[in-house]
Write a protein that holds these residues in place. Structure first.
Motif, PDB file in Angstrom:
ATOM      1  N   ASN B  82       0.786  -1.239   0.000  1.00 44.56           N
ATOM      2  CA  ASN B  82       0.000   0.000   0.000  1.00 44.56           C
ATOM      3  C   ASN B  82       0.814   1.284   0.000  1.00 44.56           C
ATOM      4  N   TRP B  83       2.102   1.171   0.314  1.00 42.13           N
ATOM      5  CA  TRP B  83       2.931   2.380   0.383  1.00 42.13           C
ATOM      6  C   TRP B  83       4.177   2.186  -0.475  1.00 42.13           C
ATOM      7  N   SER B  84       3.951   1.830  -1.743  1.00 36.95           N
ATOM      8  CA  SER B  84       5.068   1.477  -2.612  1.00 36.95           C
ATOM      9  C   SER B  84       5.969   2.683  -2.870  1.00 36.95           C
ATOM     10  N   ARG B  85       5.400   3.892  -2.889  1.00 38.26           N
ATOM     11  CA  ARG B  85       6.250   5.052  -3.138  1.00 38.26           C
ATOM     12  C   ARG B  85       7.142   5.305  -1.917  1.00 38.26           C
ATOM     13  N   LEU B  86       6.589   5.128  -0.737  1.00 40.42           N
ATOM     14  CA  LEU B  86       7.426   5.235   0.467  1.00 40.42           C
ATOM     15  C   LEU B  86       8.545   4.198   0.391  1.00 40.42           C
ATOM     16  N   SER B  87       8.191   2.994  -0.052  1.00 43.20           N
ATOM     17  CA  SER B  87       9.166   1.906  -0.109  1.00 43.20           C
ATOM     18  C   SER B  87      10.287   2.230  -1.078  1.00 43.20           C
ATOM     19  N   ASP B  88       9.935   2.799  -2.228  1.00 42.70           N
ATOM     20  CA  ASP B  88      10.965   3.132  -3.212  1.00 42.70           C
ATOM     21  C   ASP B  88      11.850   4.266  -2.691  1.00 42.70           C
ATOM     22  N   ILE B  89      11.201   5.300  -2.104  1.00 43.27           N
ATOM     23  CA  ILE B  89      11.924   6.509  -1.717  1.00 43.27           C
ATOM     24  C   ILE B  89      12.706   6.323  -0.428  1.00 43.27           C
ATOM     25  N   ALA B  90      12.102   5.685   0.578  1.00 42.18           N
ATOM     26  CA  ALA B  90      12.750   5.575   1.882  1.00 42.18           C
ATOM     27  C   ALA B  90      13.236   4.159   2.178  1.00 42.18           C
ATOM     28  N   GLY B  91      12.977   3.213   1.268  1.00 44.47           N
ATOM     29  CA  GLY B  91      13.423   1.835   1.450  1.00 44.47           C
ATOM     30  C   GLY B  91      14.888   1.700   1.825  1.00 44.47           C
ATOM     31  N   PRO B  92      15.794   2.455   1.157  1.00 50.03           N
ATOM     32  CA  PRO B  92      17.210   2.334   1.510  1.00 50.03           C
ATOM     33  C   PRO B  92      17.519   2.592   2.976  1.00 50.03           C
ATOM     34  N   VAL B  93      16.678   3.372   3.661  1.00 47.56           N
ATOM     35  CA  VAL B  93      16.895   3.614   5.089  1.00 47.56           C
ATOM     36  C   VAL B  93      16.074   2.632   5.932  1.00 47.56           C
ATOM     37  N   ASP B 163      18.291  12.237  -6.261  1.00 46.12           N
ATOM     38  CA  ASP B 163      17.221  11.938  -7.215  1.00 46.12           C
ATOM     39  C   ASP B 163      15.881  11.740  -6.522  1.00 46.12           C
ATOM     40  N   GLY B 164      15.618  12.519  -5.468  1.00 48.30           N
ATOM     41  CA  GLY B 164      14.337  12.416  -4.779  1.00 48.30           C
ATOM     42  C   GLY B 164      14.190  11.184  -3.910  1.00 48.30           C
ATOM     43  N   ARG B 165      15.311  10.455  -3.671  1.00 48.18           N
ATOM     44  CA  ARG B 165      15.208   9.269  -2.807  1.00 48.18           C
ATOM     45  C   ARG B 165      16.232   9.388  -1.676  1.00 48.18           C
ATOM     46  N   PHE B 166      15.889   8.786  -0.552  1.00 52.82           N
ATOM     47  CA  PHE B 166      16.776   8.845   0.602  1.00 52.82           C
ATOM     48  C   PHE B 166      17.958   7.905   0.409  1.00 52.82           C
ATOM     49  N   VAL B 167      19.139   8.384   0.739  1.00 51.86           N
ATOM     50  CA  VAL B 167      20.343   7.566   0.681  1.00 51.86           C
ATOM     51  C   VAL B 167      20.999   7.637   2.051  1.00 51.86           C
ATOM     52  N   PRO B 168      21.305   6.499   2.652  1.00 55.14           N
ATOM     53  CA  PRO B 168      21.914   6.561   3.987  1.00 55.14           C
ATOM     54  C   PRO B 168      23.337   7.106   3.909  1.00 55.14           C
ATOM     55  N   VAL B 169      23.681   7.948   4.895  1.00 50.38           N
ATOM     56  CA  VAL B 169      25.022   8.508   4.947  1.00 50.38           C
ATOM     57  C   VAL B 169      25.736   8.026   6.211  1.00 50.38           C
ATOM     58  N   ASP B 170      25.026   8.080   7.324  1.00 49.16           N
ATOM     59  CA  ASP B 170      25.648   7.696   8.599  1.00 49.16           C
ATOM     60  C   ASP B 170      24.662   6.824   9.358  1.00 49.16           C
ATOM     61  N   TRP B 171      24.913   5.521   9.399  1.00 46.05           N
ATOM     62  CA  TRP B 171      23.956   4.611  10.009  1.00 46.05           C
ATOM     63  C   TRP B 171      23.804   4.840  11.506  1.00 46.05           C
TER      64      TRP B 171
END
Lengths: 333, 470
Positions: B82-93, B163-171
């Protein structure tokens, strides 16, 4: 670290999926077989054979989902929204299956309700998973990183066929597990069921193997061009060998071989799928590299996986060993 | 469907499924620890009531945990469905955090649960105790990771946007984000309080039938100690959490308190009705200056009002104001019950106060009420953001038609009502039965009988007979 992280992660996810399919495969298989075994003590024995381990088995599916989410978030997003209906049905069916383990032993007059819940939940879960697999093989419509198809794209004769095949497959695994874990009349019953179940499974493997290339020219080319045909021929050959050995093991009443050979059939089928679909994680257009999370995500997860999977396997094996041997009477409490 | 859009239906579905789900771990986190304590006390003292209590609560644990697992699997897949856009954008975190939850907690619980529930006769006493401890540890590790992920959504840090998606920098920064320690402490304490009040209710119930019931006395006393000690700590934890929320999510605090205008020395609005259209809290009953004192620990601290934010950036204060009040009232009530128990204990009437026992029976679910109200406060208060300040909820939803989501919502409601309704019925049945008083048991599988062997509480008094010692 200059190795191909997405490749490593594809292998890990593939490992996670096959672990799930095999472990929960026989759990679900037992539920699928429930309608065929009527006696209450037999049913108790069937459930007791997996009661201590089913939760751990199902956890591999949660790992598969979470790992996909973290390592290939685009694939997670696309696949789960594209396969919305079959997955929702699967989740609901899993609820019916899961609670049956506990509720059944608490209920007296309404035990039949939870027998039905266990059987229905298991059959529907397997069917929904198979449909999802079929739809996955057929391909998912994607535009601009979002699912671009309709709510019913997953519903095709092919996916329904794969659905039925998976039900048969899990039933075969479950039957093999019961041969291993039970004795006496119940075990005899399972030996009798194993042959027709295995035959049905092989039929579906053959059907899927022939139909899949027909769906997709790329897959057809991969299997039937030269020299691929020579390299890949071992797969169907091994399937035939495993099938023959399975038949012999049933005839000769071996305890463990039927289960192990059914497992081998699953692994071979899985290998065939991987060969067909490589390198697409969302066929036909999204590769593992397209869908991969940034390396910061994949490497962070990798450390944990490499350390923890061996630990998890160790205590899982230990747990199975604690409950080794034939199921005798009930020990549910 | 029902005149609601897909995003609203998706939100309702998520809220419904997670509200059900949270009730189970809210109980099993505390219960797992309680089982470890009971079993540990049995190993240390050899006293049979501890073992009998462990067996008793173990059955209740098994049932509740099972419901928690199946409702939890739904949550782990709902991000994608149900939240596929959240998954794509914030999935990496979020994905790695949830993966760690599975790897370090779910497998641990599941792996040792079998031994804990079924392995009494198959492994030695110490190994069984180890298994129980591993399950308890697993529940706490699980709380760690899920709250870290959820807290990151409230106070995001340690990332970059590419590119509009979250990328982790410091875990380290991601995991230990600013609100995490407070939310973790607050939730774990809440879980322990929830368990304390449920155990207390069951103990009180059995004391009302027979005040000499030894296991009932033991569990009631333990539960009341927990309530008395932990409730005040929870109030403090809640206060500190509030300070942190004021710093990082001031719009949420404005909504929680029903403040529309920014002011120094703000009053505490006890009751009222925040009206989003009129931008005022109507029929407000206020205590001057107390609002600033509580929220900032200064009489003249500044509290921003909801009008400081554009209308589309404000959470719904009508919901959040009242859910917050319900939570605080529950917390204060729990503290009161704990204090009463201390007073009764001092007067040596803890096991005789029938009125108090009746109060405790009715208060059984109070922890669950507080937890649900608290989660509504924090999650509705985070709106319109799914990642606070960075991603709106309406931009995170899957591209699925409303009719499809509406259908799945209806299915969830029907299935949950039936399945978990039945589960709660069986739970109550188990709780109504008294703790069987079994003498030092022979190592036989006779003890392993399901609930059918427990005497029905109605026609047999739970009078303890002198235990036969071998």
């Amino acid at each position: 670290m200059s190795f191909d992280l997405p490749l490593v992660w594809a292998a890990i996810i593939a490992f996670g999926i096959i672990m799930y399919v095999v472990l929960d495969g026989f759990d679900l298989g037992i539920g699928i077989l429930f309608p065929l075994v009527r006696g209450p003590e037999d049913r108790d024995a069937m459930m007791n054979s997996v009661a201590p381990v089913w939760d751990g088995n199902e956890t591999w599916m949660v790992l598969g989902g979470a790992a996909l989410f973290g390592a290939f978030p685009l694939a997670y997003a696309l696949l789960l929204s594209a396969l919305y209906m079959p997955l929702i049905v699967m989740l609901l069916a899993l609820i019916f299956r899961g609670v049956a383990f506990e509720f059944r032993f608490k209920a007296k007059r309404s035990r039949f309700l939870w027998d039905w819940s266990f059987a229905f939940g298991s059959i529907l879960t397997a069917f929904a998973q198979g449909i999802s697999l079929g739809a996955f093989i057929q391909g998912i419509a994607v535009t601009n990183r979002q699912y671009a198809g309709g709510p019913f794209d997953w519903l095709t004769p092919f996916s329904l066929c794969i659905g039925l095949g998976l039900v048969a497959g899990y039933a075969t695994l479950g039957c093999g597990w019961l041969i291993l874990k039970t004795e006496g009349e119940l075990q005899r019953r399972c030996f009798k069921l194993m042959l027709p179940l295995a035959a049905i499974l092989l039929l579906f493997i053959a059907l899927a193997s022939l139909w899949t290339p027909l769906l997709n020219a790329r897959i057809s080319a991969r299997w039937f061009s030269m020299p691929n045909l020579l390299y890949l021929a071992p797969v169907p050959i091994l399937v035939a060998v495993a099938a023959f050995l399975l038949w012999r093991s049933i005839v000769n009443r071996r305890d463990a071989q039927p289960f192990l050979l059914a497992l081998a059939l699953f692994l071979l089928g899985y290998a065939g799928l991987a060969i067909s679909l490589w390198p697409f994680i969302v066929p036909p257009s999204v590769t593992i590299w397209d869908a991969a999370a940034p390396s910061a995500s994949q490497s962070f997860m990798l450390v944990g996986m490499l350390i923890l999977i061996p630990v998890i396997l160790a205590y899982t094996v230990y747990s199975y060993w604690v409950f080794r041997g034939k199921v005798r009477g009930g020990y549910h409490e | 469907m029902f005149g609601l859009e897909a995003v609203e239906l998706a939100r309702i579905q998520f809220a419904f499924t997670i509200a059900f789900h949270i009730m189970f771990p809210a109980f099993t986190i505390g219960l797992a620890s309680y089982l470890a304590v009971l079993e540990g006390l049995w190993l240390l003292t050899g006293r049979a009531p501890f073992r009998n209590l462990a067996r008793y609560w173990s059955k209740i644990f098994a049932l509740t945990f099972g419901m928690g697992v199946v409702s939890g699997v739904v949550m782990s897949y709902q991000f994608g469905t149900n939240w596929s856009r959240l998954s794509d954008i914030a999935g990496p975190v979020l994905g790695p955090l949830l993966s760690y939850e599975v790897l370090t907690a779910f497998f641990l619980e599941a792996g040792f649960l079998g031994i804990m529930l079924f392995g009494w006769n198959r492994v030695g006493k110490r190994l069984h105790f180890f298994a129980t401890c591993m399950v308890a540890v697993g529940t706490l590790i699980s709380a760690f990771w899920i709250l870290s992920a959820n807290s990151w959504m409230h106070t995001p840090q340690g990332h970059a946007m590419v590119d509009g998606r979250f990328v982790p920098v410091d875990w380290f920064e991601i995991v230990f984000n600013p609100s995490f320690p407070y939310r973790l402490a607050h939730m774990v304490l809440a879980a322990y309080l929830t368990t304390a009040f449920i155990v207390g209710a069951v103990g009180a119930w059995h004391l009302l039938r027979d005040r000499r019931d030894e296991p009932a006395r033991i569990m009631f006393s333990m539960a009341m100690w927990m309530a008395a000690l932990v409730a005040p700590i929870q109030i403090v934890a809640g206060d500190l959490h509030g300070l942190n929320t004021l710093k990082y999510q001031p719009a949420k605090v404005a909504a929680m308190e029903g403040h529309w205008e920014t002011q120094k020395g703000a009053p505490l609005i006890l009751f009222g009705w925040p009206d989003m259209k009129r931008e005022e809290t109507r029929w407000a009953i206020e205590i001057p200056k107390l609002g600033s004192l509580i929220l900032t620990h200064e009489w003249d601290g500044e509290i921003k009002g909801l009008k400081s934010w554009a209308k589309e950036d404000r959470p719904n204060p009508a919901i959040v104001f009242w859910s917050f009040r319900i939570m605080v009232a529950s917390g204060l009530f729990m503290m009161l019950v704990g204090a009463l128990s201390l007073w009764l204990r001092w007067r040596k009437r803890l096991y005789d106060g029938r009125l108090f026992h009746r109060l405790c029976v009715l208060s059984g679910p109070i922890g669950l009420v507080a937890i649900l109200a608290g989660w509504i406060t924090t999650e509705v208060g985070r709106q319109p953001w799914v990642v606070y300040g960075l991603l709106r909820t309406r931009d995170a939803v899957s591209p699925i038609p409303a009719a499809t989501v509406g259908t799945s919502l209806i299915l969830f409601v029907v299935v949950y009502a039936f399945v978990f309704g039945a589960g709660i019925y069986y739970l109550l049945k188990l709780m109504r039965a008294a703790v069987p008083v079994v003498a030092h048991a022979p190592e036989s599988s006779a003890r392993m009988r399901p609930m059918a062997a427990a005497p029905p509480a109605d026609n047999m008094p739970a009078a303890p007979s002198p235990e036969k010692r071998p």
